[in-house]
Write a protein that holds these residues in place. Structure first.
Motif, PDB file in Angstrom:
ATOM      1  N   LEU A 185      18.278  46.296  54.544  1.00  0.00           N
ATOM      2  CA  LEU A 185      19.308  47.006  55.306  1.00  0.00           C
ATOM      3  C   LEU A 185      19.363  48.476  54.914  1.00  0.00           C
ATOM      4  O   LEU A 185      19.453  49.351  55.767  1.00  0.00           O
ATOM      5  CB  LEU A 185      20.675  46.353  55.064  1.00  0.00           C
ATOM      6  CG  LEU A 185      21.075  45.208  55.978  1.00  0.00           C
ATOM      7  CD1 LEU A 185      22.449  44.689  55.616  1.00  0.00           C
ATOM      8  CD2 LEU A 185      21.047  45.654  57.436  1.00  0.00           C
ATOM      9  N   SER A 186      19.296  48.731  53.608  1.00  0.00           N
ATOM     10  CA  SER A 186      19.349  50.121  53.155  1.00  0.00           C
ATOM     11  C   SER A 186      18.196  50.924  53.737  1.00  0.00           C
ATOM     12  O   SER A 186      18.377  52.054  54.190  1.00  0.00           O
ATOM     13  CB  SER A 186      19.312  50.187  51.628  1.00  0.00           C
ATOM     14  OG  SER A 186      20.515  49.684  51.085  1.00  0.00           O
ATOM     15  N   PHE A 226      18.839  51.484  57.602  1.00  0.00           N
ATOM     16  CA  PHE A 226      19.871  52.486  57.867  1.00  0.00           C
ATOM     17  C   PHE A 226      19.405  53.872  57.431  1.00  0.00           C
ATOM     18  O   PHE A 226      19.641  54.865  58.125  1.00  0.00           O
ATOM     19  CB  PHE A 226      21.178  52.107  57.173  1.00  0.00           C
ATOM     20  CG  PHE A 226      21.948  51.020  57.883  1.00  0.00           C
ATOM     21  CD1 PHE A 226      22.236  51.127  59.239  1.00  0.00           C
ATOM     22  CD2 PHE A 226      22.388  49.892  57.201  1.00  0.00           C
ATOM     23  CE1 PHE A 226      22.954  50.133  59.902  1.00  0.00           C
ATOM     24  CE2 PHE A 226      23.115  48.895  57.859  1.00  0.00           C
ATOM     25  CZ  PHE A 226      23.397  49.015  59.208  1.00  0.00           C
ATOM     26  N   ALA A 227      18.750  53.954  56.288  1.00  0.00           N
ATOM     27  CA  ALA A 227      18.260  55.255  55.826  1.00  0.00           C
ATOM     28  C   ALA A 227      17.232  55.820  56.811  1.00  0.00           C
ATOM     29  O   ALA A 227      17.227  57.018  57.097  1.00  0.00           O
ATOM     30  CB  ALA A 227      17.653  55.128  54.432  1.00  0.00           C
ATOM     31  N   LEU A 239      17.152  55.338  59.952  1.00  0.00           N
ATOM     32  CA  LEU A 239      17.824  55.755  61.190  1.00  0.00           C
ATOM     33  C   LEU A 239      18.747  56.945  60.964  1.00  0.00           C
ATOM     34  O   LEU A 239      19.258  57.529  61.920  1.00  0.00           O
ATOM     35  CB  LEU A 239      18.638  54.583  61.750  1.00  0.00           C
ATOM     36  CG  LEU A 239      17.829  53.354  62.164  1.00  0.00           C
ATOM     37  CD1 LEU A 239      18.749  52.255  62.676  1.00  0.00           C
ATOM     38  CD2 LEU A 239      16.796  53.713  63.230  1.00  0.00           C
ATOM     39  N   ALA A 240      18.936  57.331  59.713  1.00  0.00           N
ATOM     40  CA  ALA A 240      19.867  58.419  59.390  1.00  0.00           C
ATOM     41  C   ALA A 240      19.242  59.789  59.567  1.00  0.00           C
ATOM     42  O   ALA A 240      19.734  60.778  59.031  1.00  0.00           O
ATOM     43  CB  ALA A 240      20.380  58.258  57.961  1.00  0.00           C
ATOM     44  N   LEU A 273      16.248  46.098  63.631  1.00  0.00           N
ATOM     45  CA  LEU A 273      17.430  46.527  64.369  1.00  0.00           C
ATOM     46  C   LEU A 273      18.401  45.368  64.526  1.00  0.00           C
ATOM     47  O   LEU A 273      19.618  45.534  64.449  1.00  0.00           O
ATOM     48  CB  LEU A 273      17.037  47.057  65.758  1.00  0.00           C
ATOM     49  CG  LEU A 273      16.313  48.396  65.825  1.00  0.00           C
ATOM     50  CD1 LEU A 273      16.123  48.817  67.265  1.00  0.00           C
ATOM     51  CD2 LEU A 273      17.108  49.454  65.079  1.00  0.00           C
ATOM     52  N   ALA A 279      20.298  44.863  61.253  1.00  0.00           N
ATOM     53  CA  ALA A 279      21.274  45.935  61.042  1.00  0.00           C
ATOM     54  C   ALA A 279      22.443  45.794  62.011  1.00  0.00           C
ATOM     55  O   ALA A 279      23.613  45.923  61.626  1.00  0.00           O
ATOM     56  CB  ALA A 279      20.601  47.291  61.219  1.00  0.00           C
ATOM     57  N   SER A 303      23.847  60.436  62.500  1.00  0.00           N
ATOM     58  CA  SER A 303      23.175  60.609  61.211  1.00  0.00           C
ATOM     59  C   SER A 303      24.133  60.310  60.067  1.00  0.00           C
ATOM     60  O   SER A 303      23.766  59.635  59.096  1.00  0.00           O
ATOM     61  CB  SER A 303      22.622  62.035  61.074  1.00  0.00           C
ATOM     62  OG  SER A 303      21.544  62.233  61.964  1.00  0.00           O
ATOM     63  N   PHE A 352      24.808  56.415  59.921  1.00  0.00           N
ATOM     64  CA  PHE A 352      23.673  55.665  59.388  1.00  0.00           C
ATOM     65  C   PHE A 352      23.466  55.977  57.903  1.00  0.00           C
ATOM     66  O   PHE A 352      23.210  55.082  57.092  1.00  0.00           O
ATOM     67  CB  PHE A 352      22.405  55.949  60.194  1.00  0.00           C
ATOM     68  CG  PHE A 352      22.338  55.222  61.505  1.00  0.00           C
ATOM     69  CD1 PHE A 352      22.538  53.848  61.571  1.00  0.00           C
ATOM     70  CD2 PHE A 352      22.066  55.895  62.683  1.00  0.00           C
ATOM     71  CE1 PHE A 352      22.481  53.163  62.782  1.00  0.00           C
ATOM     72  CE2 PHE A 352      22.004  55.227  63.909  1.00  0.00           C
ATOM     73  CZ  PHE A 352      22.210  53.861  63.953  1.00  0.00           C
ATOM     74  N   ALA A 368      23.585  53.442  54.593  1.00  0.00           N
ATOM     75  CA  ALA A 368      22.302  53.247  53.911  1.00  0.00           C
ATOM     76  C   ALA A 368      22.472  53.058  52.411  1.00  0.00           C
ATOM     77  O   ALA A 368      21.523  53.223  51.654  1.00  0.00           O
ATOM     78  CB  ALA A 368      21.382  54.434  54.194  1.00  0.00           C
ATOM     79  N   ARG A 413      28.318  49.888  51.758  1.00  0.00           N
ATOM     80  CA  ARG A 413      28.442  48.736  52.663  1.00  0.00           C
ATOM     81  C   ARG A 413      29.408  47.710  52.078  1.00  0.00           C
ATOM     82  O   ARG A 413      30.203  47.110  52.813  1.00  0.00           O
ATOM     83  CB  ARG A 413      27.069  48.093  52.914  1.00  0.00           C
ATOM     84  CG  ARG A 413      26.175  48.903  53.839  1.00  0.00           C
ATOM     85  CD  ARG A 413      25.042  48.063  54.427  1.00  0.00           C
ATOM     86  NE  ARG A 413      24.212  47.443  53.416  1.00  0.00           N
ATOM     87  CZ  ARG A 413      23.201  48.057  52.800  1.00  0.00           C
ATOM     88  NH1 ARG A 413      22.904  49.307  53.096  1.00  0.00           N
ATOM     89  NH2 ARG A 413      22.489  47.422  51.898  1.00  0.00           N
TER      90      ARG A 413
END
Lengths: 121, 121
Positions: A7-8, A11-12, A14-15, A78, A81, B8, B11, B15, B20
């Motif tokens: 997950l990290s 998300f990272a 997508l950041a 995806l 997440a 950004s 997300f 991350a 979380r």
DNA sequence: TTTACATTTAAGCAATCACCTAATTAAGGA
DNA sequence: TCCTTAATTAGGTGATTGCTTAAATGTAAA
């Protein structure tokens, strides 16, 4: 790999605006590294690094054909997440519902009010 | 704020495993900073910084009551992030469907095969 | 008013990030 | 074989991150 780490990484990945644009492009169909890189005002190595981040997050795969790499999107990360976010929202909504009900019962019993442990945000 | 920046920040906020967990806790109901911090093996300032990241992403709000801050979750940024991910997956699935159809017509016309521009991942 | 408590700010540190340029690898075509 | 093209690796830089301890802020309670 631990689900946390997965997950990290997702998300990272997508950041970053550039990586989101890359993924949006690939969602419309596979492309070569060059086809992706040409859309950005950035050196080829920089794009290559972004692709590596996306790949480590499992969001893209590379298939080698001669000197071209075909990049394809993978939707599975995806899903994971999205499911996590949905779960938080679901829990939060359940909580709000319970709170509303509590406030409702307080209103009925307005002559003998009791402290509510929490306040609606 | 630009939607890009908002995404950004959301997300990036998600991350991190600690953040979380904080959000998961707050999805079950509001809490004070101390109630959040006590669950982590980490200094109070470190938790405070994580809260600031979540707040800047719009994922939590603080309401001050005396020396206690009550932290509450906000679901809206999750909606925006979720919608972005859903959109990518939707586009990708549309693409895969179109590809399947193309491959299907190729099978029917197997005696005169044509090059497919892309390959299924 | 002094003291204790809840939380934040300040300052510093090692690790990671997002870029860059230069050099390298690998395959195809002249 | 040599040259071009596609892409990656190597190495360096400034900014940001996630933590730390020490100090500051603001409120309640003694």
């Amino acid at each position: 790999m631990r689900a946390d780490d997965r997950l990290s990484r997702v998300f990272a990945a997508l950041a970053d605006q550039t990586r989101r644009e890359i993924l949006a492009q690939l969602s419309q169909g596979s492309a070569s590294v060059g086809e992706v890189a040409s859309r950005f005002d950035m050196s080829a190595p920089a794009v290559s690094q972004h692709l590596k981040v996306l790949e480590r997050a499992g969001l893209i795969t590379r298939t080698v054909q001669a000197q071209w790499r075909t990049l394809s999107m993978r939707a599975e990360p995806l899903d994971e997440a999205s499911a996590w976010m949905e779960e938080q929202r679901r829990t939060w909504n359940l909580h709000l519902d319970a709170l509303d009900e509590h406030l409702g019962s307080m209103k009925k019993d307005i002559s003998n009010p009791q402290d509510s442990k929490e306040t609606k945000p």
